[in-house]
Design a protein around this motif. Structure first.
Motif, PDB file in Angstrom:
ATOM      1  N   LEU A   1     -18.267  28.549  35.415  1.00 54.37           N
ATOM      2  CA  LEU A   1     -16.888  29.136  35.319  1.00 54.37           C
ATOM      3  C   LEU A   1     -16.684  30.364  35.997  1.00 54.37           C
ATOM      4  CD1 LEU A   1     -16.085  27.843  31.741  1.00 54.37           C
ATOM      5  CD2 LEU A   1     -15.593  26.862  33.917  1.00 54.37           C
ATOM      6  N   ASP A   2     -17.634  31.073  36.391  1.00 50.29           N
ATOM      7  CA  ASP A   2     -17.572  32.477  37.056  1.00 50.29           C
ATOM      8  C   ASP A   2     -17.080  33.441  36.013  1.00 50.29           C
ATOM      9  OD1 ASP A   2     -18.000  34.070  38.831  1.00 50.29           O
ATOM     10  OD2 ASP A   2     -15.970  33.874  39.948  1.00 50.29           O
ATOM     11  N   LEU A   3     -17.522  33.678  34.770  1.00 52.06           N
ATOM     12  CA  LEU A   3     -16.889  34.472  33.704  1.00 52.06           C
ATOM     13  C   LEU A   3     -18.057  35.629  33.362  1.00 52.06           C
ATOM     14  CD1 LEU A   3     -15.853  31.683  31.410  1.00 52.06           C
ATOM     15  CD2 LEU A   3     -14.307  32.967  33.181  1.00 52.06           C
ATOM     16  N   THR A   4     -17.443  36.696  32.845  1.00 50.78           N
ATOM     17  CA  THR A   4     -18.386  37.713  32.167  1.00 50.78           C
ATOM     18  C   THR A   4     -19.091  37.315  30.979  1.00 50.78           C
ATOM     19  OG1 THR A   4     -16.533  38.926  31.111  1.00 50.78           O
ATOM     20  CG2 THR A   4     -17.091  39.298  33.324  1.00 50.78           C
ATOM     21  N   ASP A   5     -19.918  37.917  30.535  1.00 47.48           N
ATOM     22  CA  ASP A   5     -20.529  37.468  29.193  1.00 47.48           C
ATOM     23  C   ASP A   5     -19.493  37.530  27.963  1.00 47.48           C
ATOM     24  OD1 ASP A   5     -22.868  37.287  30.690  1.00 47.48           O
ATOM     25  OD2 ASP A   5     -23.963  38.792  29.291  1.00 47.48           O
TER      26      ASP A   5
END
Length: 98
Positions: free
Chosen positions: A39-43
């Protein structure tokens, strides 16, 4: 047609939560890193949205250690699968103008 909008599940309004559930519906379980990458997300962004879905009872979280490294995996709960399917049906009806 106006009433159809109210059949959509607010838990899935956010695109990240919609994405999380879509990935979990397509896979039996997914690790934190796999989900983050897909999903190309940050932690932090992923963690907060997964926590919201877990609180709603839609996601099950499994934490274990692989060697000395923590490994967290997620799966859609039975309730989550059902709620997401209902949400998709409502979206489809809305799109068809039924």
């Amino acid at each position: 047609m106006k009433h159809l909008i109210h059949t959509l599940n607010k838990a899935f309004d956010n695109r990240v939560r919609l994405g999380v559930m879509a990935v979990l519906m397509a896979n039996e379980s997914v690790s934190f890193n796999e989900l983050k990458e897909a999903l190309d997300l940050t932690d932090g962004n992923l963690a907060s949205h997964v926590a919201a879905l877990e609180k709603a009872g839609y996601v099950q979280v499994s934490k274990q250690f692989v060697g000395k490294k923590p490994n967290t995996t997620y799966s859609a709960s039975t309730e989550g699968k059902s709620a997401f399917q209902e949400h998709l049906v409502a979206l489809e009806k809305l799109l068809r103008g039924a």
